[in-house]
Design a protein around this motif. Structure first.
Motif, PDB file in Angstrom:
ATOM      1  N   UNK A   1       1.466  -3.158 -15.265  1.00 57.48           N
ATOM      2  CA  UNK A   1       1.501  -1.608 -14.973  1.00 57.48           C
ATOM      3  C   UNK A   1       1.627  -1.360 -13.588  1.00 57.48           C
ATOM      4  N   UNK A   2       2.480  -0.302 -13.205  1.00 59.31           N
ATOM      5  CA  UNK A   2       2.797   0.147 -11.898  1.00 59.31           C
ATOM      6  C   UNK A   2       2.667   1.583 -11.834  1.00 59.31           C
ATOM      7  N   UNK A   3       2.219   1.990 -10.576  1.00 62.11           N
ATOM      8  CA  UNK A   3       1.869   3.397 -10.364  1.00 62.11           C
ATOM      9  C   UNK A   3       0.715   3.885 -10.392  1.00 62.11           C
ATOM     10  N   UNK A   4       0.593   5.289 -10.087  1.00 61.44           N
ATOM     11  CA  UNK A   4      -0.703   6.017 -10.424  1.00 61.44           C
ATOM     12  C   UNK A   4      -1.250   6.455  -8.971  1.00 61.44           C
ATOM     13  N   UNK A   5      -0.596   5.891  -7.838  1.00 64.79           N
ATOM     14  CA  UNK A   5      -1.184   6.378  -6.480  1.00 64.79           C
ATOM     15  C   UNK A   5      -0.396   7.542  -5.869  1.00 64.79           C
ATOM     16  N   UNK A   6       1.038   7.471  -5.868  1.00 62.30           N
ATOM     17  CA  UNK A   6       1.727   8.733  -5.241  1.00 62.30           C
ATOM     18  C   UNK A   6       2.475   9.579  -6.050  1.00 62.30           C
TER      19      UNK A   6
ATOM     20  N   UNK B   1       3.960  16.553  -9.757  1.00 61.47           N
ATOM     21  CA  UNK B   1       2.932  15.979  -9.165  1.00 61.47           C
ATOM     22  C   UNK B   1       1.697  15.941  -9.940  1.00 61.47           C
ATOM     23  N   UNK B   2       1.395  16.845 -10.775  1.00 65.71           N
ATOM     24  CA  UNK B   2       0.232  16.794 -11.172  1.00 65.71           C
ATOM     25  C   UNK B   2       0.059  15.677 -12.587  1.00 65.71           C
ATOM     26  N   UNK B   3       1.291  15.566 -13.060  1.00 66.42           N
ATOM     27  CA  UNK B   3       1.415  14.464 -14.216  1.00 66.42           C
ATOM     28  C   UNK B   3       1.967  13.255 -13.976  1.00 66.42           C
ATOM     29  N   UNK B   4       2.866  13.059 -12.864  1.00 64.45           N
ATOM     30  CA  UNK B   4       3.521  12.088 -12.780  1.00 64.45           C
ATOM     31  C   UNK B   4       3.454  11.412 -11.335  1.00 64.45           C
TER      32      UNK B   4
END
Length: 638
Positions: free
Chosen positions: A539-544, A550-553
């Motif tokens: 799993x990668x992502x969730x911070x930037x 921007x509200x969903x991705x």
């Protein structure tokens, strides 16, 4: 279960299902009863000599203005997105944000779909040395500027060789037959010619280190741009090249590093030593390595080293980026990588067994959790006993003989003044928790190595950790057993002007990273994550947040991603590195958001090669693919 291989590189997706692994050096891969030669092969073509093209020196965007123009249906005009220093546009006084209303008296307005192409043609129709007049809208004022077009600079970038692909020579493929039938060969060749031109782009026209070619544009990237249909075959070859040493009985970390360095066009030699495998021999090798690292970086001032150390994570987002890039280009990576040669040769499977036996003979009769501790020229050195230990303070060398241990320190991560760090743990269910960046097998201006030969293990870190190399080498190895890896940024196989390598042998593993990693190669670097077997979860992502939604991705940047830096206002550009995520066996799940899973940005190379994909591939790969964004195209300024 049927095996399938997914190759994703330079945003080209190639699926190849096959029941066996084929060595690319010996044969061409096949899809069912058809081979690459049968389906995709096209005759090799010679490229024309580079034509001189007129050049203005701006990056393009479009903008709609309120003022109504009779000839313009949509009132959308060319906007200057950036001006390259030292170019005709810069000399003419064009500035970022200017709106070009007319070019030699012709309005630049067009429908939104074709406006950039239309303006490009306006420039290309001029002669080199021609004076062109531009009406500029700036701050609600109309300015008339004159620019003298110059010759667009080009390179002669070298490409790597893949001679085995030429075994298809003379064989007519399905693709070639189709193009012949559709009379589309000229169109196909025009596309290749344009890719060839873009492969020779000058990234920074006034750069002192970019006269003949760009030293950081990888030969593999150049090859892929010129031969895009061979992507699947090349990925197969590169994957086998990297993983092959791990399947040798007496694997050497040096063999893997040597092959990865070759992907960066760097020749790395492994100097074999006849010295005995012992604790004193390891101390001597580490001291020699430290001295060689210091020598390799001796042309950097103390202030420059501090700047690189402090700005290692996302340095292009900093106002000092151009200085950071200039300092980076002063580093001789070949000399730096070769500084580790004796240490890398020492770190083999057999030698690790012999080293443990030597430690037992030397310290086996000692009592207490810590069998030996001393301050040496490389830093603090600790030998831990076979029981549970807690390591709270940073150390240059930790050798732990077993037990369920807790590492609250650097755990094989470099620190200022500690340019080489090594931690080896031979057993137990261990936990690694760090509150500092660049830990758990991470090297910044040096080399950091963490080797866990125990069973189940947990790794928790912040930025630049878990097999990450920045102007150096970072290596994290975990053997059999389940592993849980959690990090924040630029971790889990990340390389930037260096090599970051993360290896997990067997077990059901969980890889969690908030931004950037899991096989991320940034400029001048290779970042590789290798997992041999097990049902794994990535799993990668969730911070930037991503600017499109921007509200969903969020932005991921990894899972096999090559990242370059595109030049823009006051920021020099640099080609990307190579990022690889290779998973050999198991039913795996990959979760990512934008910019991930075998993709690249600006002359980088990204590979995700899952060599055993479950049938429910569409459920396992859940990524807002990078292919839905035009940002991945190598851009050429006009």
């Amino acid at each position: 279960m049927k095996k399938c291989c997914l190759y994703t590189v330079l945003t080209i997706f190639i699926f190849s299902c096959n029941g066996q692994v084929i060595s690319p050096q010996n044969s061409i891969s096949s899809i069912g009863t058809f081979s690459y030669c049968d389906i995709l092969n096209m005759p090799l073509k010679s490229y024309p000599a580079a034509e001189a093209k007129p050049y203005l020196g701006i990056y393009l965007a479009s903008k709609k203005i309120e003022q109504s123009i009779q000839q313009c249906r949509e009132n959308i005009f060319i906007q200057v997105a950036g001006v390259i220093k030292g170019t005709p546009a810069s000399k003419a006084g064009i500035k970022d944000g200017d709106i070009i209303k007319s070019f030699n008296g012709n309005p630049t307005c067009n429908d939104a779909e074709h406006i950039l192409t239309s303006f490009k043609k306006m420039i290309e129709q001029q002669k080199i040395g021609a004076l062109v007049n531009l009406d500029i809208l700036r701050d609600n004022q109309i300015l008339s500027l004159t620019a003298k077009l110059e010759d667009m600079q080009t390179h002669k970038q070298q490409e790597t060789k893949h001679p085995y692909i030429e075994k298809c020579s003379g064989q007519v493929s399905m693709l070639e037959n189709t193009l012949l039938a559709q009379k589309a060969i000229p169109i196909f060749n025009n596309i290749l010619d344009e890719l060839y031109t873009r492969s020779n782009t000058v990234h920074n026209p006034v750069s002192a280190y970019e006269k003949e070619s760009h030293p950081l544009q990888l030969k593999e990237v150049t090859y892929m741009m010129r031969h895009p249909l061979s992507a699947g075959e090349v990925v197969r070859e590169l994957s086998q090249q990297v993983i092959a040493p791990l399947h040798e009985n007496n694997w050497h970390i040096g063999d893997i590093m040597q092959r990865i360095a070759s992907l960066l066009d760097i020749e790395m030699s492994l100097s074999e030593r006849t010295a005995e495998v012992s604790f004193p021999a390891l101390l001597q090798i580490m001291e020699e390595t430290k001295n060689k690292i210091d020598s390799a970086l001796s042309n950097l001032s103390s202030e420059e080293k501090v700047l690189l150390q402090n700005k290692a994570i996302n340095p292009w987002d900093d106002s000092q980026w151009n200085t950071i890039l200039q300092i980076s280009m002063k580093i001789d990576r070949a000399k730096l990588f070769n500084a580790f040669s004796p240490l890398l040769f020492f770190l083999s499977r057999d030698n690790l067994t012999l080293l443990k036996e030597d430690l037992m003979r030397r310290f086996g009769n000692n009592r207490g959790p810590i069998l030996y501790e001393a301050l040496t020229p490389i830093g603090n050195v600790i030998v831990g006993g076979p029981g549970p230990n807690v390591y709270a303070e940073d150390a240059a060398l930790i050798l732990d003989l077993g037990g369920d241990d807790l590492y609250l320190n650097n755990a094989g991560g470099t620190r200022p003044g500690m340019s080489v760090a090594l931690a080896i743990d031979w057993g137990g269910n261990n936990h690694y928790i760090s509150r500092e960046n660049f830990s758990q097998g991470a090297g910044v201006l040096g080399g950091g190595f963490l080797i866990d030969l125990g069973r189940n293990a947990t790794f928790i870190a912040l930025d630049g950790s878990q097999g990450a190399g920045f102007w150096g080498i970072g290596f994290l190895y975990h053997g059999d057993g389940n592993g849980v890896y959690t990090a924040r940024k630029s971790s889990q196989g990340t390389g930037q002007m260096g090599i970051g390598l993360m290896v997990n042998r067997k077990g059901d593993d969980r890889y969690l990273c908030s931004y950037g990693g899991q096989g991320l190669g940034i400029f001048g670097g290779a970042g590789i994550l290798l997992d041999e077997a097990g049902n794994d979860y990535y799993q990668l992502g969730g911070l930037e947040p991503d600017f499109r939604d921007p509200l969903k991705s969020t932005v991921s940047i990894g899972q096999g991603f090559g990242q370059g830096i595109r030049s823009k206002k006051d920021r020099n550009g640099v080609p990307g590195g190579i990022g690889m995520l290779i998973d050999e066996e198991g039913d795996d799940i990959y979760v990512a958001d934008y910019f991930a899973q075998g993709a690249s940005y600006y002359y980088g190379l990204g590979i995700l090669n899952d060599m055993h994909i479950p049938a429910q591939i569409d459920q396992s790969f859940r990524s807002k693919s990078s292919t839905d964004s035009g940002a991945f195209r190598p851009e050429i300024p006009l």
